[in-house]
Enzyme design. Structure first.
Site, PDB file in Angstrom:
ATOM      1  N   ASP A   1      66.608 -27.006  -1.042  1.00 40.87           N
ATOM      2  CA  ASP A   1      65.674 -26.388  -1.564  1.00 40.87           C
ATOM      3  C   ASP A   1      65.794 -25.925  -2.948  1.00 40.87           C
ATOM      4  OD1 ASP A   1      67.866 -24.831  -0.762  1.00 40.87           O
ATOM      5  OD2 ASP A   1      66.946 -23.435   0.424  1.00 40.87           O
TER       6      ASP A   1
ATOM      7  N   ASP B   1      63.267 -29.596  15.377  1.00 40.23           N
ATOM      8  CA  ASP B   1      64.373 -30.547  15.256  1.00 40.23           C
ATOM      9  C   ASP B   1      65.211 -30.646  16.464  1.00 40.23           C
ATOM     10  OD1 ASP B   1      63.772 -32.122  13.176  1.00 40.23           O
ATOM     11  OD2 ASP B   1      65.263 -31.535  11.872  1.00 40.23           O
TER      12      ASP B   1
END
Ligand SMILES: *[C@@H]1O[C@H](CO)[C@@H](O)[C@H](O)[C@H]1NC(C)=O
Ligand SMILES: *[C@@H]1O[C@H](CO)[C@@H](O)[C@H](O)[C@H]1NC(C)=O
Ligand SMILES: CC(=O)N[C@H]1CO[C@H](CO)[C@@H](O)[C@@H]1O
Length: 732
Positions: free
Chosen positions: A446, A140
């Site tokens: 998550d 990223d």
């Protein structure tokens, strides 16, 4: 057929000593009831000072009691798992499924490329058929430096993988291996190869580090691979087209190591980023990887690891498959979570970053209550569950029908056709980030994703082997640790306060005890308020002369003493049992207080501000590289302050406030030896004194240390003024 063909591939064991724990819980429960009885029967009358302070204290105690109840539910029934890898390979060696491994990195400065490729090499070297492994790096940071490091790693893997397999070395991250291994002088064959490989590794590391330090790719290097052209076209970190390079194509007959054995597929991906669009941080990266990999390898199992978590055990994939492929219970298993373990923990763990009790006790407790949460790294998923599949009775995994790729498709065609899947427009108006893939708009995507999966009917499994599967780097400064917890607590509370709250989303879908278990993390943020209350109000009341606890001669005092002592003694026992030290426990108590009074408090504030529409979410990555001075202080367990941060101001203010109250209380005591001040305020003085004791490092940082990592003078001034102000208000 051999007779072990019906034996299970894994076993589950109950924890020992549960009776003792249950007895302890009962004692605490009874003690707490007495405390409440005291609080209710001794409320100061209307008009008397301290009525409100009393009510507040009572409310805080109720809250702590509820929270304690949730932690007890978690600890009630921990279970431990064990696998039988020999049975797995005996039964399924030829039919093992493909595994896609995702490694996520986000910034070449904070997450050094050398560290990233060490993680990549360690997972490429799994003890698993290489043609069935595919490793994907999501960058990223969109950095050509990371790409260059990956190119070097792809070359070095041709030497490293055969070396690992030939000598069965562990761990398989070259950096970690060469750091700890001693040269095998006794074995001449190994010794020769050992030193050659070591030199080759050191050379490669030098090249990568040199380039990283330089900050740009030299012209010579950029001629080495066509991939560098993507950056010539002008790619900046936040604004670039999709960059996808298949560095090793496992299907390619030329992709072999120096011994002619096949290599795992290795893919570099920097998904498309445009400044005007939101890119959803790690969840966005994971979703892009899920799509791209579905085109390239489409393996039924996906493992994801953070770039600082190398594999410390080359058999972890086989461990995970023992759960997925178990004939009887395997089909309902959605994901398998390994613990997050760290190699940078010092002996007494100053910042309490080992998370030992969470990893060794609470997550096994979750497992016993219905399945651990997903903690973002070191986790094996079934691909299907990440595309939103619900569990149905009699579901049976089909491990064969997977690859989407036609036999004659060339690597470059594959690259081109996969690219679109990582582009921006692909997700527009789809269910990605909502029902499919990892969830968006949550700082702890998550946990939320894991909860959703459990609510779709899948079981999760926690597997915590003696030798840890993955090792990472723990925060090495106080601020890093506090900031990390702030993000977690904010995201966790966001889940609790939304329609994804376990009690709502999980209603009738997951067991009530699992819904309650989630609370111990999801309610971190509000716990800050009661902790702040307990850490300030009794001290200020001491200063003011308002008694909030029973007199020392009163027998009610016994209930308080009993509960506090037993509760802390248990916590000490727990800490020591899981490998801690007494000092480590003391540090943990301090961090318990600091996290609650700063991280979780700011997490709560942030949540509220965001709800009111004031701030945007920002994903703060915690630094994984430390300079030498910081590392040295960390190793000496000296608390690192150094910068001014509102979190430090709060901590220092609280510390000073308690010091003032403590000395104010003592002064009263000495001035008034006759009038039973000690009688009335013993518990308050004790509480205040404990808070002073635990805050010693802060006073040192404020007044006694002169090094760069002490508390800055601005923080000293601010906190002194605040503390004086609060004390003055309390007094008059
Ligand atoms: C790395 O840079 C140093 C000087 O900055 C140089 O002496 C050394 O040769 C370089 N190493 C490699 C492998 O390029
Ligand atoms: C990591 O693996 C090595 C062997 O390769 C083992 O000695 C060590 O104990 C492991 N570390 C942890 C924390 O389990
Ligand atoms: C970031 C950091 O402090 N890394 C350290 C982790 O621990 C190893 C070994 O103890 C050190 O070499 C690293 O510098």
């Amino acid at each position: 057929m051999a007779k072990d063909d019906n034996l299970p591939l894994f076993e589950t064991k109950l924890a020992k000593g549960r009776i003792l724990f249950q007895f302890y819980s009962l004692l605490i429960f009874v003690g707490t009831c007495f405390i409440f009885a005291y609080r209710l029967s001794h409320i100061p009358a209307k008009g008397e000072p301290g009525r409100w302070a009393w009510m507040g204290l009572f409310f805080s105690e109720l809250w702590f009691c509820f929270y304690w109840f949730a932690t007890t539910v978690v600890r009630w029934n921990p279970i431990y798992r064990n696998t039988f890898k020999d049975r797995l390979s005996h039964r399924y060696e030829k039919a093992l499924p493909g595994v896609d491994i995702f490694v996520c990195t986000a910034d070449p400065v904070i997450e050094a490329p050398v560290m990233v490729i060490n993680t990549v090499l360690s997972v490429m070297a799994y003890d698993y058929p290489p043609e069935k492994l595919s490793v994907y790096l999501s960058d990223d940071g969109g950095s050509d430096l990371t790409f260059y490091a990956m190119l070097e790693a792809s070359r070095f893997s041709k030497i490293w993988l055969p070396f690992c397999k030939k000598f069965k070395i562990e761990p398989r991250s070259p950096e970690a291996y060469f750091r700890t291994a001693v040269e095998p002088l006794g074995e001449p064959v190994l010794a020769k190869e050992w030193s050659t490989v070591k030199v080759l590794y050191e050379d490669m590391k030098k090249r990568v580090e040199n380039t990283t330090k330089l900050g740009q790719i030299s012209e010579e290097i950029s001629k080495e691979h066509k991939g560098f052209n993507e950056w010539i076209l002008g790619a900046s970190r936040d604004d670039h087209q999709t960059i996808l390079q298949i560095l090793i194509d496992g299907r390619d007959s030329e992709a072999v190591d120096i011994q002619g054995q096949p290599l795992p597929t290795l893919v570099y991906l920097a998904r498309e980023k445009r400044t005007q669009y939101h890119h959803h941080f790690k969840a966005g990266a994971m979703n892009a990887l899920i799509r791209v990999s579905s085109r390239i390898s489409n393996s039924p199992i996906i493992l994801n690891v953070d770039c600082d978590m190398y594999s410390n055990n080359s058999k972890s994939v086989r461990d995970a498959l023992c759960f997925f492929m178990d004939e009887e219970k395997g089909n309902e298993v959605g994901f398998i979570q390994f613990p997050q373990a760290f190699e940078n923990i010092t002996k007494n763990d100053v910042y309490s970053s080992s998370l030992n009790v969470i990893m060794e006790l609470e997550l096994p407790g979750f497992d016993g209550n219905g399945g651990p949460c997903y903690i973002g790294t070191g986790c094996f998923h079934r691909r299907e569950i990440l595309s939103g599949k619900k569990y149905k009775k009699n579901y049976k995994a089909d491990w064969k029908r997977w690859s989407n790729r036609s036999a004659e498709e060339s690597t470059s065609v594959l690259e081109e056709t996969s690219k679109v899947l990582a582009s921006f427009s692909y997700e527009e108006n789809t269910q990605w980030g909502k029902e499919i893939g990892l969830k968006y708009n949550c700082a702890v995507e998550d946990v939320l994703t894991g909860l959703t999966i459990q609510c779709r009917g899948w079981r999760s499994i926690y597997f915590n082997p003696e030798r840890k599967g993955f090792l990472g780097v723990a925060p090495t400064t106080l601020l890093q640790s506090l900031v990390q917890h702030k993000r977690w607590s904010e995201g966790d509370f966001y889940i609790f306060a939304s329609r994804n709250c376990p009690f709502v989303l999980g209603y009738k879908k997951i067991p009530l005890k699992l819904q309650l278990s989630y609370c111990i993390y999801l309610l971190w943020a509000p716990t800050s308020l009661t902790t702040l209350y307990y850490a300030t109000v009794p001290s200020l009341c001491l200063l003011r002369g308002i008694s909030l606890f029973p007199q020392i001669s009163d027998s009610w005092v016994l209930t308080f003493a009993f509960v506090i002592f037993l509760h802390r003694a248990y916590s000490l026992g727990e800490c020591i049992w899981f490998g801690g030290t007494f000092k480590g426990w003391w540090n943990d108590q301090r961090m318990w207080l600091y996290k609650r009074t700063s991280s979780y408090f700011f997490g709560l504030l942030d949540y509220i501000l965001k709800r009111l529409g004031f701030t945007k979410s920002a994903f703060v990555i915690t630094t994984k590289v430390a300079n030498d001075d910081v590392s040295q202080r960390y190793e000496q367990e000296v608390m690192e302050f150094g910068t001014s941060s509102p979190m430090f101001t709060i901590l220092a203010t609280l510390a000073l406030l308690n010091a003032f109250s403590f000395f104010g209380g003592l002064k009263k005591l000495i001035a008034d030896l006759e009038t039973l001040v000690w009688e009335r305020f013993a518990l308050q003085i004790l509480l205040c004194g404990l808070l002073v004791l635990i805050n010693l490092p802060v006073y040192q940082g404020l007044f006694f240390r002169k090094d760069v990592a002490s508390l800055p003078t601005s923080v000293s001034y601010q906190s002194t003024i605040f503390a004086l102000l609060v004390c003055a208000i309390a007094l008059y």
